[in-house]
Scaffold this active site. Sequence first.
Site, PDB file in Angstrom:
ATOM      1  CB  SER A  29      72.418  43.598 132.903  1.00 30.26           C
ATOM      2  OG  SER A  29      72.563  44.890 132.579  1.00 30.26           O
ATOM      3  N   GLY A  54      73.316  48.080 131.837  1.00 34.67           N
ATOM      4  CA  GLY A  54      72.034  48.973 131.832  1.00 34.67           C
ATOM      5  C   GLY A  54      72.022  50.210 131.089  1.00 34.67           C
ATOM      6  CB  ILE A  79      78.881  49.774 139.015  1.00 35.18           C
ATOM      7  CG1 ILE A  79      79.469  48.152 139.274  1.00 35.18           C
ATOM      8  CG2 ILE A  79      79.398  50.161 137.827  1.00 35.18           C
ATOM      9  CD1 ILE A  79      80.929  48.175 139.408  1.00 35.18           C
ATOM     10  CG  LEU A  81      72.353  51.185 137.911  1.00 43.18           C
ATOM     11  CD1 LEU A  81      70.950  51.748 138.085  1.00 43.18           C
ATOM     12  CD2 LEU A  81      72.394  49.815 136.852  1.00 43.18           C
ATOM     13  CB  CYS A 138      66.261  52.072 139.512  1.00 46.35           C
ATOM     14  SG  CYS A 138      67.268  51.335 138.477  1.00 46.35           S
ATOM     15  N   GLY A 225      76.710  36.412 142.894  1.00 48.06           N
ATOM     16  CA  GLY A 225      77.601  34.959 143.057  1.00 48.06           C
ATOM     17  C   GLY A 225      77.130  33.904 143.977  1.00 48.06           C
TER      18      GLY A 225
HETATM   19  C1  LIG Z   1      79.281  44.413 138.548  1.00 49.07           C
HETATM   20  C2  LIG Z   1      77.742  44.288 138.270  1.00 49.07           C
HETATM   21  C3  LIG Z   1      76.968  44.989 137.614  1.00 49.07           C
HETATM   22  C4  LIG Z   1      75.593  44.884 137.307  1.00 49.07           C
HETATM   23  N1  LIG Z   1      74.923  45.666 136.645  1.00 49.07           N
HETATM   24  C5  LIG Z   1      73.614  45.540 136.335  1.00 49.07           C
HETATM   25  C6  LIG Z   1      72.899  46.530 135.665  1.00 49.07           C
HETATM   26  O1  LIG Z   1      73.511  47.457 134.956  1.00 49.07           O
HETATM   27  N2  LIG Z   1      71.576  45.925 135.454  1.00 49.07           N
HETATM   28  C7  LIG Z   1      70.969  44.902 135.905  1.00 49.07           C
HETATM   29  O2  LIG Z   1      69.751  44.663 135.702  1.00 49.07           O
HETATM   30  N3  LIG Z   1      71.653  44.235 136.821  1.00 49.07           N
HETATM   31  C8  LIG Z   1      73.177  44.299 137.046  1.00 49.07           C
HETATM   32  N4  LIG Z   1      73.740  43.623 137.626  1.00 49.07           N
HETATM   33  C9  LIG Z   1      73.083  42.238 138.316  1.00 49.07           C
HETATM   34  C10 LIG Z   1      73.348  41.072 137.408  1.00 49.07           C
HETATM   35  O3  LIG Z   1      72.981  41.204 136.268  1.00 49.07           O
HETATM   36  C11 LIG Z   1      72.757  39.794 138.034  1.00 49.07           C
HETATM   37  O4  LIG Z   1      71.355  40.098 138.201  1.00 49.07           O
HETATM   38  C12 LIG Z   1      73.138  39.498 139.615  1.00 49.07           C
HETATM   39  O5  LIG Z   1      74.536  39.772 139.440  1.00 49.07           O
HETATM   40  C13 LIG Z   1      72.970  37.878 139.984  1.00 49.07           C
HETATM   41  O6  LIG Z   1      73.829  37.103 139.119  1.00 49.07           O
HETATM   42  P1  LIG Z   1      75.136  36.441 139.393  1.00 49.07           P
HETATM   43  O7  LIG Z   1      74.871  35.852 140.899  1.00 49.07           O
HETATM   44  O8  LIG Z   1      75.285  35.492 138.524  1.00 49.07           O
HETATM   45  O9  LIG Z   1      76.197  37.469 139.304  1.00 49.07           O
HETATM   46  C14 LIG Z   1      75.061  43.555 137.805  1.00 49.07           C
HETATM   47  C15 LIG Z   1      75.861  42.694 138.847  1.00 49.07           C
HETATM   48  C16 LIG Z   1      77.343  42.881 138.832  1.00 49.07           C
HETATM   49  C17 LIG Z   1      77.900  41.835 139.641  1.00 49.07           C
END
Ligand SMILES: Cc1cc2nc3c(=O)[nH]c(=O)nc-3n(C[C@H](O)[C@H](O)[C@H](O)COP(=O)(O)O)c2cc1C
Length: 312
Positions: A29, A54, A79, A81, A138, A225
């Site tokens: 997400s 989200g 961001i 949300l 949240c 990341g």
């Molecule tokens: C720019 C950005 C926006 C995100 N927005 C949401 C969100 O709206 N809802 C949510 O549950 N997680 C959100 N996440 C978290 C990601 O879904 C994920 O759990 C987290 O980035 C770890 O995974 P990754 O290391 O592969 O990015 C966001 C992450 C990033 C980088």
Amino acid sequence: MTGDVLSTPNMAVSIGGGIVLKNPVMTASGTFGYGEEFSSHIDLSRLGGIVVKGLSLRPRAGNRPPRIMETSAGMLNAIGLENVGVEAFIAEKMKFLRTLGTAIVANIFGDTPKEYGSVAERLNDVEGVTALEVNISCPNVKTGGVDLGADPVMAGKVTRIVRKATDLPIIVKLTPNVTDIGVVARSVEEAGADALSLINTLKGMSVDIESRRPHLGNITGGLSGPAVKPVALRMVWEAVRAVSIPVIGIGGIMNHEDALEFLITGASAVQVGTANFINPAATIDIIEGMERWLENRGIADVNQIVGTLDLS
Ligand SMILES: Cc1cc2nc3c(=O)[nH]c(=O)nc-3n(C[C@H](O)[C@H](O)[C@H](O)COP(=O)(O)O)c2cc1C
């Protein structure tokens, strides 16, 4: 003959609540918009699932900029949300998403537990929504902004409210900003979650030494990341041991080797986030890499890998 060995392995996995994905690779997400943004880069129908940005009851503008900052092995985001709101999602985004023939997971959140219930209820009968993913990372305004998901009681309460509001399968997405993930995982399972996903971002911060100001407008942000992968893997391992519902692994997955580490540790599927910003085709590369890896070892079914961590 070696027919079995050379044929394409079965990639379908079950992630609880009756959901079967065509392969274990979903988008995370907030890193993949509402899917359509990536449609000119990749064939979206090949994905195991798309988890959308989200959604809240009403549209949100998000935090003031800067909202993203690169770090040595990942990124910080604040961001806030930002999203179109659940009504616009249903009216405008689902039209496209429901044509794709892949699982569509609506990620939801609210300012209060009650609001989570309202968003879940609104999505209940929407054609083409496969499941809800409940983001409990949240701030709880009533307790001075501590994340709902950091409190096992509140995490259970939100899950129970969403459970009552919908017949859709519920995946509860856990925050890593806790001391004991097992306690939260169990509370959410007892409250009726069909699956867990983890991790969300780790709370972090970055400072510009010349201006002495925080790089992010929000001061703090969420780290994601490659930097978070070992933490994510350890938490998935702890969650898998704490509950009997399926666990979806997230955090720093950049390639198929990373994804396989999560499956071996016990995750039934994975989500790919930050990697999409670097390579819009990261998910497809991971699916293909995983298939090749299984094929080369004569493994006929990806499920044979899940939970095979050797501790001997
Ligand atoms: C720019 C950005 C926006 C995100 N927005 C949401 C969100 O709206 N809802 C949510 O549950 N997680 C959100 N996440 C978290 C990601 O879904 C994920 O759990 C987290 O980035 C770890 O995974 P990754 O290391 O592969 O990015 C966001 C992450 C990033 C980088």
